[in-house]
Structures are given as structure tokens and as C-alpha cells.
Design a protein around this motif. Structure first.
Motif, PDB file in Angstrom:
ATOM      1  N   ALA A 277      -3.995 -24.708 -17.390  1.00  0.00           N
ATOM      2  CA  ALA A 277      -4.160 -23.335 -16.917  1.00  0.00           C
ATOM      3  C   ALA A 277      -5.350 -22.710 -17.640  1.00  0.00           C
ATOM      4  O   ALA A 277      -5.462 -22.817 -18.864  1.00  0.00           O
ATOM      5  N   PRO A 278      -6.272 -22.065 -16.919  1.00  0.00           N
ATOM      6  CA  PRO A 278      -7.438 -21.441 -17.576  1.00  0.00           C
ATOM      7  C   PRO A 278      -6.998 -20.391 -18.580  1.00  0.00           C
ATOM      8  O   PRO A 278      -6.171 -19.532 -18.292  1.00  0.00           O
ATOM      9  N   GLY A 279      -7.551 -20.500 -19.779  1.00  0.00           N
ATOM     10  CA  GLY A 279      -7.267 -19.503 -20.806  1.00  0.00           C
ATOM     11  C   GLY A 279      -5.942 -19.668 -21.508  1.00  0.00           C
ATOM     12  O   GLY A 279      -5.609 -18.875 -22.376  1.00  0.00           O
ATOM     13  N   SER A 280      -5.158 -20.701 -21.156  1.00  0.00           N
ATOM     14  CA  SER A 280      -3.851 -20.887 -21.788  1.00  0.00           C
ATOM     15  C   SER A 280      -3.982 -21.805 -22.994  1.00  0.00           C
ATOM     16  O   SER A 280      -4.603 -22.868 -22.912  1.00  0.00           O
ATOM     17  N   SER A 281      -3.394 -21.381 -24.113  1.00  0.00           N
ATOM     18  CA  SER A 281      -3.401 -22.211 -25.315  1.00  0.00           C
ATOM     19  C   SER A 281      -2.021 -22.767 -25.634  1.00  0.00           C
ATOM     20  O   SER A 281      -1.862 -23.529 -26.592  1.00  0.00           O
ATOM     21  N   ALA A 282      -1.018 -22.418 -24.845  1.00  0.00           N
ATOM     22  CA  ALA A 282       0.338 -22.907 -25.095  1.00  0.00           C
ATOM     23  C   ALA A 282       0.436 -24.375 -24.701  1.00  0.00           C
ATOM     24  O   ALA A 282      -0.186 -24.819 -23.729  1.00  0.00           O
ATOM     25  N   PRO A 283       1.201 -25.178 -25.466  1.00  0.00           N
ATOM     26  CA  PRO A 283       1.387 -26.583 -25.089  1.00  0.00           C
ATOM     27  C   PRO A 283       1.994 -26.710 -23.695  1.00  0.00           C
ATOM     28  O   PRO A 283       2.961 -26.022 -23.354  1.00  0.00           O
ATOM     29  N   GLY A 284       1.417 -27.553 -22.880  1.00  0.00           N
ATOM     30  CA  GLY A 284       1.925 -27.746 -21.524  1.00  0.00           C
ATOM     31  C   GLY A 284       1.562 -26.629 -20.577  1.00  0.00           C
ATOM     32  O   GLY A 284       2.159 -26.515 -19.499  1.00  0.00           O
ATOM     33  N   GLY A 285       0.589 -25.795 -20.922  1.00  0.00           N
ATOM     34  CA  GLY A 285       0.183 -24.721 -20.025  1.00  0.00           C
ATOM     35  C   GLY A 285      -0.686 -25.267 -18.906  1.00  0.00           C
ATOM     36  O   GLY A 285      -1.820 -25.691 -19.133  1.00  0.00           O
ATOM     37  N   GLY A 286      -0.176 -25.283 -17.727  1.00  0.00           N
ATOM     38  CA  GLY A 286      -0.919 -25.819 -16.586  1.00  0.00           C
ATOM     39  C   GLY A 286       0.034 -26.257 -15.495  1.00  0.00           C
ATOM     40  O   GLY A 286       1.193 -25.832 -15.455  1.00  0.00           O
ATOM     41  N   ARG A 287      -0.442 -27.122 -14.631  1.00  0.00           N
ATOM     42  CA  ARG A 287       0.383 -27.595 -13.521  1.00  0.00           C
ATOM     43  C   ARG A 287      -0.084 -28.989 -13.107  1.00  0.00           C
ATOM     44  O   ARG A 287      -1.251 -29.354 -13.308  1.00  0.00           O
ATOM     45  N   PRO A 288       0.803 -29.772 -12.477  1.00  0.00           N
ATOM     46  CA  PRO A 288       0.385 -31.070 -11.935  1.00  0.00           C
ATOM     47  C   PRO A 288      -0.576 -30.874 -10.764  1.00  0.00           C
ATOM     48  O   PRO A 288      -0.425 -29.948  -9.966  1.00  0.00           O
ATOM     49  N   ASP A 289      -1.566 -31.738 -10.685  1.00  0.00           N
ATOM     50  CA  ASP A 289      -2.524 -31.712  -9.580  1.00  0.00           C
ATOM     51  C   ASP A 289      -1.911 -32.460  -8.396  1.00  0.00           C
ATOM     52  O   ASP A 289      -1.755 -33.686  -8.438  1.00  0.00           O
ATOM     53  N   THR A 290      -1.581 -31.743  -7.331  1.00  0.00           N
ATOM     54  CA  THR A 290      -0.910 -32.345  -6.177  1.00  0.00           C
ATOM     55  C   THR A 290      -1.830 -32.454  -4.958  1.00  0.00           C
ATOM     56  O   THR A 290      -1.353 -32.619  -3.841  1.00  0.00           O
ATOM     57  N   ASP A 291      -3.143 -32.366  -5.166  1.00  0.00           N
ATOM     58  CA  ASP A 291      -4.060 -32.359  -4.025  1.00  0.00           C
ATOM     59  C   ASP A 291      -3.928 -33.620  -3.180  1.00  0.00           C
ATOM     60  O   ASP A 291      -3.817 -33.550  -1.944  1.00  0.00           O
ATOM     61  N   ARG A 292      -3.943 -34.783  -3.817  1.00  0.00           N
ATOM     62  CA  ARG A 292      -3.847 -36.041  -3.051  1.00  0.00           C
ATOM     63  C   ARG A 292      -2.497 -36.146  -2.361  1.00  0.00           C
ATOM     64  O   ARG A 292      -2.407 -36.588  -1.201  1.00  0.00           O
ATOM     65  N   TYR A 293      -1.450 -35.749  -3.065  1.00  0.00           N
ATOM     66  CA  TYR A 293      -0.118 -35.770  -2.439  1.00  0.00           C
ATOM     67  C   TYR A 293      -0.068 -34.846  -1.241  1.00  0.00           C
ATOM     68  O   TYR A 293       0.470 -35.195  -0.184  1.00  0.00           O
ATOM     69  N   ASP A 294      -0.628 -33.650  -1.398  1.00  0.00           N
ATOM     70  CA  ASP A 294      -0.596 -32.673  -0.300  1.00  0.00           C
ATOM     71  C   ASP A 294      -1.363 -33.192   0.910  1.00  0.00           C
ATOM     72  O   ASP A 294      -0.932 -32.989   2.057  1.00  0.00           O
ATOM     73  N   ARG A 295      -2.501 -33.837   0.679  1.00  0.00           N
ATOM     74  CA  ARG A 295      -3.264 -34.394   1.810  1.00  0.00           C
ATOM     75  C   ARG A 295      -2.463 -35.463   2.532  1.00  0.00           C
ATOM     76  O   ARG A 295      -2.435 -35.512   3.773  1.00  0.00           O
ATOM     77  N   ALA A 296      -1.802 -36.329   1.775  1.00  0.00           N
ATOM     78  CA  ALA A 296      -0.983 -37.378   2.399  1.00  0.00           C
ATOM     79  C   ALA A 296       0.184 -36.760   3.167  1.00  0.00           C
ATOM     80  O   ALA A 296       0.529 -37.223   4.268  1.00  0.00           O
ATOM     81  N   ALA A 297       0.793 -35.708   2.609  1.00  0.00           N
ATOM     82  CA  ALA A 297       1.911 -35.060   3.291  1.00  0.00           C
ATOM     83  C   ALA A 297       1.457 -34.423   4.600  1.00  0.00           C
ATOM     84  O   ALA A 297       2.155 -34.510   5.626  1.00  0.00           O
ATOM     85  N   ARG A 298       0.277 -33.774   4.580  1.00  0.00           N
ATOM     86  CA  ARG A 298      -0.229 -33.173   5.817  1.00  0.00           C
ATOM     87  C   ARG A 298      -0.559 -34.231   6.861  1.00  0.00           C
ATOM     88  O   ARG A 298      -0.272 -34.055   8.050  1.00  0.00           O
ATOM     89  N   ALA A 299      -1.150 -35.330   6.421  1.00  0.00           N
ATOM     90  CA  ALA A 299      -1.476 -36.406   7.363  1.00  0.00           C
ATOM     91  C   ALA A 299      -0.207 -36.984   7.983  1.00  0.00           C
ATOM     92  O   ALA A 299      -0.162 -37.258   9.195  1.00  0.00           O
TER      93      ALA A 299
END
Length: 482
Positions: A277-299
Motif C-alpha cells: 500500500a502506498p505510504g504504509s509502513s505497517a507490516p503486511g500493508g498492501g494487497r495481493p495482485d489479482t490482475d492475472r486472475y481477474d483477466r482469466a476470470a473475465r475470459a
């Protein structure tokens, strides 16, 4: 080893007890955090997984960091225990004990050899600076063995009673013995050591939590999508959609390969799919990148809709074929009517351009027969696009047939309109008793002969009707009827 400078004014007994209590609480919090990290499911998964790429590199560094954390914790434990032992000597400590405790609790009394080299595979020896009369290294145990990850004997140094530096003797030292230069050491106060522990702990926890978050989110979702993919492939095979025979079949194969590759990469390199996550310093601050999964799901969703459309074709193909036959039949009848009307127009109307009427839609009838064959042989994936195209083209063919009939019969409609207009003006003149006016009667007879003769000259007839209208208007004006 030189003695560090004074840490400030000597603390009194109350200050010493308060600092010891705070450091004890921090020690308990650090211990709990390290044990929780040790038992973290993400750490156990990272230890047992065959890692690649970014995750392999970061986990190798994190393992070294965790080892250093335990070394720091051991040093911290020994330093705190040594300070508590000094405090426990007397209920009311004297100035000497308070000075020693001040040095231990506030001074740079902790030295870790090799601690600055965080990326090193092996950690250096750990030592604690000794102060006061008769003090010993808290980081060493019996036989001179160093505490912590390193296995190198630590040096002991401290001031004697006269304040002179006394170097501790290490293994194998003595008169004439060669002395190797000591490895670099970093000195800490206890507070700074805790801050370093917290910093390294947060860095290590970030790697563990991030990898665990990706493993918790993506593989399960990929498996669910793979199960949906399996169901869709079964449906596709049931309606004849197969790779090499239908684009949707090729798309299913492509999605299958993509999901397999994606899952393998997520399992072996989860941190490659983590977006901080931009600007986050907490451990684990962010999210999984699901772009490839989302493209496969849409297809897959697009393919599923196409397969469902093919299934729908199987259910209503008979009614759609019947409707297509009806549309083409109506188009044929309309064209036949237009051809008959054209013959009539050419016989009754002169000096008029009548459009040519096309023949029946033979190509559409042939394709309709092909569609019936596809249905008979259960080739639903071929029938579906053919029916869609035929329905649109049949509608367009019927519209063209109607337009052709309208264009062919237009001269007859014009003649009928002129006849109606002439009779309407004749009736109006009769109401005023002017129908027998010689000029009007002559012009009426001229227009009527043109309109009721075959073939009819529409242009001449229209001019005759207009002359009758103008004359009728003049007669009405002269008689004061306007």
C-alpha cells in the motif's frame, strides 16, 4: 576495548527500578512477538516451500534477519539479567552499584560483533561491555562460549579498579601468539537495541504476513476458478465446442494453461504477487495482485456466456427454424406479389419507370437447409452463429420485399390519389350547382379520360387534374362561393 563515555547523571534507586520494570515489560513483549513469529503459519509455509524468484531472495534474507533477532534477544536477556543481579546485591544500593546500573541501563553497554553486516550468512560473536568492579561479560557463558547465533568466543573488557582498560583473554591467546584483527562491532544502549529488534521484527513480519496473505487469497480463488473451468469444459464438450473446431474451445485451453501457470507461480513466488500500500509502513500493508486472475476470470465468463448461448440454441432451435421458414415464406410471397403488381403496372401505367423485382432468396433457403442439417446432427456450435446470422438476414429480406412491393405499386397509388382528388372536386362543384358549367365539364371529361384509360399517362393526367382544380377555383370565385 575502550570504555564508553558516561551515559549522564547517575540514576537514583527509584529511577533504576522504573527503568528495570520498563525494560522487563519490553523484554516480555519482544519474547511474545518472536514466539508468535516463530509459530506463524506463513513462516512455516515459507520454510517448507520450494521458493523461487523474489520470494526466495527475500526469504533467505529474512531467515538471516530472524536468526539475528534471536541473537539480539539473547543479548538483551543477558544484559537485563546482569542488571537485575547488580540491583539484587543490596536492598539499598550504594553509589558504586547505582553508577554501574546507570552504565548498564543507559550507556552503550551492549556490543554485537558483526551486527552491522545484516546480510551476512553467519553472525559475529556477541558481547556485553562490563563495568564496575569485578564485572564479567554477560554475553558469555561457561568456558568462554558466546551466546547467540555466532560460535565465536567473545572478548571481555572492562575497567579495573584504577580505571585502566583490561582486555579479556580469548582462547588461544598468550605471549607471542598471533592476534587476528577483531571483526567490526556495533555498540547499543538497551533502548537502541530494542528499537533495532523492533525494526528487524517489522521487516521480517512484513515478508511473512505478505506471503501468507497471497497464499491465503489467490490459490483458493484459482482453485475455485479451475473448478468452474472444468464445469464449463464439460458443457462445451456436450455441445461440440472443442479446441481446433471452435474459438471458444481454443479459449478454454488457453485459460487452462494460464491458471496452471498462475497457480504454480503463486505457490513458489507469492511475493511477486504482493502490492504494498502506498505510504504504509505497517507490516503486511498492501494487497495481493489479482490482475492475472481477474483477466482469466473475465475470459472464462465470456466463454461461459457463449457456451450458454449455444445451449440455448439447442433448446429453442426448432422454434427458431420454424420462424425463419415463416419469414422467408412471407418474403417469397411478397416478392411474388410485387412481380404480379409490376406486370399490372406496366400494362396500366404509361411513361413510368417501374423498378425490377428480384427473384426469391435462394441463398438464404440453402443456408436454412444447412441449419436444419446442423440441428439434425447436433452440431450446436455451428448452428448457433448460423441461426443468429439467418435471423437478421431473413428480417432484412422481408423488409426489402415489402419495399420492392411498395416501389412497384407506387404508380397505381398515384393514379388512385388523382382519381380521388378529381371526384372530390367534382362533388364539391355539384353541391354549389356548378358541375354542369361547360368549361368545368369539358376539363373534367379530359382528366377522367386520361385517368381511366390504359395505359394511363400519369404526368398528363396530373396536369389535367390540376387544370380542373384551378378552373373550379375560378368559377367559385366568380360566383362568390369562395
Amino acid at each position: 576495548m575502550a570504555v564508553t563515555g558516561p551515559p549522564g547523571p547517575v540514576m537514583d534507586q527509584d529511577e533504576v527500578d522504573r527503568v528495570l520494570a520498563r525494560l522487563g515489560a519490553e523484554h516480555k513483549a519482544v519474547e511474545d512477538s518472536l514466539l508468535a513469529l516463530q509459530d506463524h503459519a506463513g513462516r512455516r509455509l515459507l520454510e517448507g516451500a520450494e521458493l523461487t524468484g523474489t520470494t526466495a531472495e527475500r526469504w533467505a534474507a529474512t531467515e538471516r534477519t530472524i536468526a539475528l533477532l534471536w541473537t539480539y534477544f539473547d543479548v538483551y536477556t543477558d544484559a537485563l539479567r546482569a542488571a537485575r543481579e547488580v540491583r539484587a546485591r543490596r536492598r539499598w544500593p550504594g553509589h558504586g552499584e547505582l553508577a554501574e546500573l546507570t552504565e548498564r541501563l543507559r550507556g552503550e553497554s551492549v556490543a554485537v560483533t558483526g551486527a552491522a553486516e545484516l546480510g551476512a550468512v553467519e553472525l559475529g560473536a556477541v558481547e556485553l561491555g562490563a563495568v564496575g568492579t569485578g564485572a564479567v561479560e554477560a554475553g558469555a557463558v561457561e568456558g568462554g562460549t558466546a551466546v547467540g547465533a555466532g560460535a565465536v568466543a567473545s572478548e571481555v573488557a572492562g575497567p579495573d579498579r584504577a580505571g585502566n582498560d583490561v582486555a579479556g583473554s580469548g582462547a588461544g591467546t598468550g605471549p607471542g601468539a598471533s592476534v587476528e584483527p577483531p571483526p567490526p562491532r556495533e555498540r547499543f544502549t538497551l533502548d537502541r537495541l530494542v528499537a533495532r529488534i523492533n525494526e528487524l521484527y517489522a521487516r521480517s513480519l512484513d515478508v511473512v504476513v505478505s506471503a501468507d496473505a497471497v497464499w491465503s487469497a489467490l490459490p483458493a480463488r484459482i482453485d475455485l476458478l479451475a473448478a468452474e473451468l472444468h464445469r464449463t469444459r464439460s458443457l462445451a464438450r456436450s455441445v461440440g465446442v472443442r479446441p481446433g473446431e471452435h474459438p471458444a474451445g481454443d479459449d478454454l485451453e488457453s485459460i487452462t494453461r494460464e491458471l496452471a501457470a498462475l497457480r504454480a507461480q503463486v505457490v513458489s513466488d507469492p511475493l511477486a504477487f504482493w502490492r504494498p500500500a502506498p505510504g504504509s509502513s505497517a507490516p503486511g500493508g498492501g494487497r495481493p495482485d489479482t490482475d492475472r486472475y481477474d483477466r482469466a476470470a473475465r475470459a472464462l465468463e465470456d466463454v461461459r456466456r457463449e457456451i450458454e448461448a449455444v445451449l440455448q440454441v439447442r433448446q429453442d432451435s426448432e422454434s427458431r427454424l420454424l420462424r425463419l421458414r415463416d419469414l422467408l415464406s412471407r418474403a417469397d410471397r411478397t416478392l411474388a406479389e410485387a412481380r404480379t403488381a409490376r406486370t399490372e403496372v406496366l400494362a396500366k401505367i404509361a411513361a413510368s419507370e417501374v423498378p425490377v423485382v428480384s427473384g426469391p432468396p435462394t441463398a438464404l433457403h440453402e443456408r436454412l437447409a444447412a441449419a436444419a442439417e446442423y440441428r439434425r446432427h447436433a452440431q450446436w456450435h455451428r448452428l448457433s452463429p448460423l441461426l443468429d446470422a439467418l435471423e437478421q438476414e431473413a428480417e432484412e429480406e422481408l423488409l426489402r420485399a415489402r419495399e420492392s412491393l411498395t416501389a412497384v405499386t407506387a404508380p397505381l397509388a398515384v393514379r388512385a390519389e388523382l382519381r380521388g382528388r378529381l371526384d372530390a372536386y367534382r362533388a364539391r362543384m355539384a353541391r354549389y350547382g356548378l358541375a354542369d358549367d361547360p368549361v368545368l365539364a369539358e376539363r373534367y371529361d379530359a382528366a377522367r379520360r386520361l385517368l381511366w384509360s390504359a395505359p394511363c399517362d400519369l404526368r398528363a393526367a396530373e396536369q389535367a387534374v390540376l387544370r380542373y382544380q384551378r378552373t373550379a377555383g375560378e368559377v367559385l370565385a366568380a360566383g362568390g362561393q369562395e
